[in-house]
Design a protein around this motif. Structure first.
Motif, PDB file in Angstrom:
ATOM      1  N   LEU A 319       0.857  -1.182   0.000  1.00  0.00           N
ATOM      2  CA  LEU A 319       0.000   0.000   0.000  1.00  0.00           C
ATOM      3  C   LEU A 319       0.894   1.233   0.000  1.00  0.00           C
ATOM      4  O   LEU A 319       1.638   1.475   0.949  1.00  0.00           O
ATOM      5  N   GLY A 320       0.810   2.005  -1.081  1.00  0.00           N
ATOM      6  CA  GLY A 320       1.592   3.238  -1.170  1.00  0.00           C
ATOM      7  C   GLY A 320       2.769   3.099  -2.112  1.00  0.00           C
ATOM      8  O   GLY A 320       3.510   2.118  -2.063  1.00  0.00           O
ATOM      9  N   LEU A 321       2.910   4.112  -2.980  1.00  0.00           N
ATOM     10  CA  LEU A 321       4.043   4.175  -3.908  1.00  0.00           C
ATOM     11  C   LEU A 321       4.705   5.551  -3.854  1.00  0.00           C
ATOM     12  O   LEU A 321       5.903   5.673  -4.057  1.00  0.00           O
ATOM     13  N   THR A 322       3.894   6.584  -3.591  1.00  0.00           N
ATOM     14  CA  THR A 322       4.415   7.952  -3.638  1.00  0.00           C
ATOM     15  C   THR A 322       5.362   8.196  -2.460  1.00  0.00           C
ATOM     16  O   THR A 322       5.319   7.477  -1.460  1.00  0.00           O
ATOM     17  N   PHE A 323       6.193   9.219  -2.575  1.00  0.00           N
ATOM     18  CA  PHE A 323       7.208   9.425  -1.519  1.00  0.00           C
ATOM     19  C   PHE A 323       6.584   9.965  -0.242  1.00  0.00           C
ATOM     20  O   PHE A 323       7.197   9.916   0.816  1.00  0.00           O
ATOM     21  N   ILE A 342      11.850  -5.845  -3.482  1.00  0.00           N
ATOM     22  CA  ILE A 342      11.009  -7.049  -3.298  1.00  0.00           C
ATOM     23  C   ILE A 342      10.903  -7.799  -4.629  1.00  0.00           C
ATOM     24  O   ILE A 342      11.053  -9.025  -4.688  1.00  0.00           O
ATOM     25  N   LEU A 343      10.676  -7.024  -5.703  1.00  0.00           N
ATOM     26  CA  LEU A 343      10.541  -7.657  -7.027  1.00  0.00           C
ATOM     27  C   LEU A 343      11.821  -8.391  -7.413  1.00  0.00           C
ATOM     28  O   LEU A 343      11.782  -9.518  -7.920  1.00  0.00           O
ATOM     29  N   ALA A 344      12.969  -7.738  -7.103  1.00  0.00           N
ATOM     30  CA  ALA A 344      14.260  -8.354  -7.454  1.00  0.00           C
ATOM     31  C   ALA A 344      14.474  -9.657  -6.698  1.00  0.00           C
ATOM     32  O   ALA A 344      15.216 -10.533  -7.142  1.00  0.00           O
ATOM     33  N   SER A 345      13.824  -9.787  -5.533  1.00  0.00           N
ATOM     34  CA  SER A 345      13.977 -11.025  -4.752  1.00  0.00           C
ATOM     35  C   SER A 345      13.044 -12.128  -5.231  1.00  0.00           C
ATOM     36  O   SER A 345      13.027 -13.219  -4.667  1.00  0.00           O
ATOM     37  N   GLY A 346      12.212 -11.816  -6.230  1.00  0.00           N
ATOM     38  CA  GLY A 346      11.397 -12.873  -6.826  1.00  0.00           C
ATOM     39  C   GLY A 346      10.006 -13.031  -6.248  1.00  0.00           C
ATOM     40  O   GLY A 346       9.406 -14.103  -6.362  1.00  0.00           O
ATOM     41  N   SER A 347       9.481 -11.976  -5.622  1.00  0.00           N
ATOM     42  CA  SER A 347       8.093 -12.049  -5.135  1.00  0.00           C
ATOM     43  C   SER A 347       7.137 -11.443  -6.155  1.00  0.00           C
ATOM     44  O   SER A 347       7.533 -10.620  -6.986  1.00  0.00           O
ATOM     45  N   VAL A 348       5.884 -11.823  -6.031  1.00  0.00           N
ATOM     46  CA  VAL A 348       4.818 -11.177  -6.798  1.00  0.00           C
ATOM     47  C   VAL A 348       4.309 -10.026  -5.926  1.00  0.00           C
ATOM     48  O   VAL A 348       4.081 -10.219  -4.726  1.00  0.00           O
ATOM     49  N   VAL A 349       4.158  -8.831  -6.511  1.00  0.00           N
ATOM     50  CA  VAL A 349       3.695  -7.708  -5.685  1.00  0.00           C
ATOM     51  C   VAL A 349       2.397  -7.138  -6.252  1.00  0.00           C
ATOM     52  O   VAL A 349       2.295  -6.831  -7.443  1.00  0.00           O
ATOM     53  N   ARG A 350       1.408  -7.026  -5.363  1.00  0.00           N
ATOM     54  CA  ARG A 350       0.113  -6.436  -5.710  1.00  0.00           C
ATOM     55  C   ARG A 350       0.048  -5.058  -5.046  1.00  0.00           C
ATOM     56  O   ARG A 350       0.166  -4.955  -3.828  1.00  0.00           O
ATOM     57  N   VAL A 351      -0.078  -4.016  -5.883  1.00  0.00           N
ATOM     58  CA  VAL A 351       0.110  -2.654  -5.381  1.00  0.00           C
ATOM     59  C   VAL A 351      -1.169  -1.832  -5.467  1.00  0.00           C
ATOM     60  O   VAL A 351      -1.922  -1.937  -6.427  1.00  0.00           O
ATOM     61  N   CYS A 371      -3.642  -2.639  -8.482  1.00  0.00           N
ATOM     62  CA  CYS A 371      -4.952  -3.085  -7.983  1.00  0.00           C
ATOM     63  C   CYS A 371      -5.908  -1.901  -7.815  1.00  0.00           C
ATOM     64  O   CYS A 371      -5.482  -0.752  -7.743  1.00  0.00           O
ATOM     65  N   ASP A 372      -7.210  -2.233  -7.704  1.00  0.00           N
ATOM     66  CA  ASP A 372      -8.242  -1.194  -7.661  1.00  0.00           C
ATOM     67  C   ASP A 372      -8.349  -0.511  -6.306  1.00  0.00           C
ATOM     68  O   ASP A 372      -8.794   0.622  -6.206  1.00  0.00           O
ATOM     69  N   ASN A 373      -8.030  -1.234  -5.260  1.00  0.00           N
ATOM     70  CA  ASN A 373      -8.132  -0.660  -3.920  1.00  0.00           C
ATOM     71  C   ASN A 373      -7.289  -1.503  -2.944  1.00  0.00           C
ATOM     72  O   ASN A 373      -6.650  -2.484  -3.358  1.00  0.00           O
ATOM     73  N   GLU A 374      -7.323  -1.146  -1.681  1.00  0.00           N
ATOM     74  CA  GLU A 374      -6.487  -1.804  -0.677  1.00  0.00           C
ATOM     75  C   GLU A 374      -6.835  -3.289  -0.545  1.00  0.00           C
ATOM     76  O   GLU A 374      -5.957  -4.141  -0.400  1.00  0.00           O
ATOM     77  N   TYR A 375      -8.141  -3.589  -0.573  1.00  0.00           N
ATOM     78  CA  TYR A 375      -8.597  -4.979  -0.340  1.00  0.00           C
ATOM     79  C   TYR A 375      -8.238  -5.859  -1.534  1.00  0.00           C
ATOM     80  O   TYR A 375      -7.843  -7.015  -1.376  1.00  0.00           O
ATOM     81  N   ASP A 376      -8.350  -5.272  -2.718  1.00  0.00           N
ATOM     82  CA  ASP A 376      -7.962  -5.984  -3.930  1.00  0.00           C
ATOM     83  C   ASP A 376      -6.464  -6.318  -3.863  1.00  0.00           C
ATOM     84  O   ASP A 376      -6.028  -7.436  -4.181  1.00  0.00           O
ATOM     85  N   ARG A 394      -5.510   4.410   7.200  1.00  0.00           N
ATOM     86  CA  ARG A 394      -5.700   4.323   8.657  1.00  0.00           C
ATOM     87  C   ARG A 394      -7.059   3.743   9.021  1.00  0.00           C
ATOM     88  O   ARG A 394      -7.204   3.138  10.075  1.00  0.00           O
ATOM     89  N   GLY A 395      -8.051   3.970   8.133  1.00  0.00           N
ATOM     90  CA  GLY A 395      -9.409   3.560   8.480  1.00  0.00           C
ATOM     91  C   GLY A 395      -9.843   2.260   7.819  1.00  0.00           C
ATOM     92  O   GLY A 395     -11.041   2.020   7.662  1.00  0.00           O
ATOM     93  N   LEU A 396      -8.887   1.422   7.429  1.00  0.00           N
ATOM     94  CA  LEU A 396      -9.262   0.184   6.724  1.00  0.00           C
ATOM     95  C   LEU A 396     -10.081  -0.740   7.614  1.00  0.00           C
ATOM     96  O   LEU A 396      -9.892  -0.780   8.837  1.00  0.00           O
ATOM     97  N   ASP A 397     -10.983  -1.484   6.983  1.00  0.00           N
ATOM     98  CA  ASP A 397     -11.785  -2.493   7.687  1.00  0.00           C
ATOM     99  C   ASP A 397     -10.864  -3.705   7.899  1.00  0.00           C
ATOM    100  O   ASP A 397     -10.580  -4.463   6.961  1.00  0.00           O
TER     101      ASP A 397
END
Ligand code: NAD
Length: 434
Positions: A319-323, A342-351, A371-376, A394-397
């Motif tokens: 969650l989060g890409l911007t500085f 993380i990508l260089a270590s061979g994981s799949v990342v959903r952002v 992804c479309d949102n945090e839950y996705d 901060r307010g995630l379910d």
């Protein structure tokens, strides 16, 4: 007053719109024709809260215009603000080519007295270089003044920072130009904004000294966070206990994945190189640069350790890409550095990032699942990494989030969540320094 602002990026556009709001006639110029076309049709080329409304208002009032015609804009202005980029050169120093190109254009179009002001962050001595370029290349014999008016705004709160600054710094070489610049900032007198009037080179140093100091505070608390982890202390309470001392202050004592963005990384390197060029060692600043560079690796170790030491073949949500929040700026973002690790270590990342994904896509951050949102983003993930502190995270379910993940592990690089709440909600939680 007729003003042109050369360079319509984060700083130039905010500066132009705010000076127009103060009642001046402003032309924001850029060499990027697409950018000017977008602005003319009412589109802001980047995300900055409140800027669209302000630009629309002052444009409709006829006080703000956009142009690619640098010559005409200079000829019609009394004050020319230079707000172009000053990116990093290969040796770490600031690349002044864009600034000096504008100085050459001023020389070619000097049709009367003008004040040429750097808003861009430039090394000490740049004002003298600008003076030389204009003096040696001017085609008509008119006087001019060179001044420095460094900008301290923060992306995400740029308009508020410009309209209610802690201080305004004016570096001028004569009384006439100092008076003109003070007049421009007259609307701030009502707020009793302190105005520091000094010479050009001192103003130039103030900007670098300020940014290097803020970067130092960040790196300092990051290292204290490492110590807190080692001895079992809570860095947030340490920061509060420190920050209440008015000699220290509470700002910029938030631990995280390191400083980033378009300013601190390049400005610390530039001031360090500038000092070396003058035979001076800035050992504290050099240590800060080194400490911050190591930060990405230590965040990757933190994530790997939480995943039993192995990042290969994992599915990780990010969650989060911007500085930082409230911007779409990815320049030198620590979140992107961690993502690439993380990508260089061979994981799949959903952002997921509320504003940064379009830019990430343009910058060709590849092999990532946007992804479309945090839950996705959390769907099927073994670990969720929080890399930018957007308020909406901060307010995630928490129940819904947990339901999406294959394993309820959160590595919170921004300490967005309360550790106790997360643990009592069934998550394995790893923060920074607590
Ligand atoms: P930016 O990259 O967003 O914008 C710079 C703009 O200048 C671009 O649109 C580019 O096309 C234009 N440009 C370059 N050369 C030009 C030329 N010769 N004529 C016309 N336009 C030209 O950069 P920014 O983030 O606005 O930063 C500008 C300066 O302000 C830098 O020196 C930066 O360090 C400093 N600064 C930035 C911030 C910030 O938060 N972004 C804060 C304070 C100071």
């Amino acid at each position: 007053m007729n003003i042109s602002v050369i360079g319509s990026g984060y700083v130039g556009l905010v500066t132009g719109a705010c000076f127009a709001e103060f009642g001046n006639n402003v032309v924001c110029v850029d060499k990027d024709a697409d950018r000017i076309e977008a602005l003319e049709s009412g589109r802001i080329p980047f995300f900055e809260p409140g800027l669209g409304g302000l630009v629309e208002r002052v444009t409709k009032a006829g006080r703000l215009q956009f142009s690619t015609d640098l010559s005409k804009s200079i000829r019609e202005s009394l004050v020319v603000f230079i707000a172009v980029g000053t990116p990093q050169s290969n040796d770490g120093s600031a690349d002044l080519s864009f600034v000096l190109q504008v100085a050459s254009s001023v020389a070619e179009n000097l049709n009367g007295y003008k004040v040429v002001v750097t808003k861009s962050t430039v090394p000490a001595g740049t004002g003298r270089k600008i003076r030389r370029v204009i003096q040696e290349n001017k085609t008509e014999n008119h006087d001019f003044s060179v001044a420095s008016n460094p900008e301290f705004l923060r992306e995400g709160s740029a308009i508020e920072d410009f309209m209610r600054p802690n201080r305004v710094v004016i570096g001028a070489e004569d009384e006439a130009s100092a008076a003109i610049l003070k007049d421009l900032y007259r609307p701030l007198y009502l707020l009793e904004t302190p105005i520091v009037v000094t010479d050009v080179v001192t103003a130039e140093v103030i900007k670098y000294a300020s940014n290097a100091f803020l970067a130092t505070k960040i790196s300092y608390i990051n290292e204290m966070a490492d110590l807190c982890e080692a001895v079992g202390a809570d860095v947030h309470i340490v920061a509060r206990g420190m920050g209440l001392d008015q000699r220290i202050g509470s700002k910029f004592l938030h631990p995280g994945p390191g400083y980033g963005g378009s300013c601190f990384p390049k400005d610390t390197r530039a001031v360090s190189q500038l000092a070396r060029d003058h035979g001076v060692d800035l050992r504290v600043v050099d240590a800060v640069i080194d400490s911050n560079t190591r930060r990405t690796e230590s965040m990757l170790t933190k994530i790997a350790t939480a995943l039993d030491g192995n990042l290969e073949g994992r599915t990780i949500a990010m969650l989060g890409l911007t500085f930082k929040p409230n911007t779409d700026d990815l320049r030198e973002s620590p979140a992107v550095a961690v993502l690439q690790g993380i990508l260089a270590s061979g994981s799949v990342v959903r952002v997921f990032d509320p504003q940064g994904m379009t830019q990430a896509f343009r910058d060709e951050v590849t092999d990532v699942q946007f992804c479309d949102n945090e839950y996705d983003a959390a769907a099927g993930a073994e670990c969720l990494v929080v890399a930018t502190e957007w308020n909406q995270f901060r307010g995630l379910d928490l129940e819904r989030l947990q339901g999406q993940m294959s394993s309820p592990l959160i590595v919170d690089l921004r300490n967005v969540f309360d550790p106790e709440t997360m643990r009592s909600s069934g998550f394995r939680y790893v923060g920074v320094g607590r």
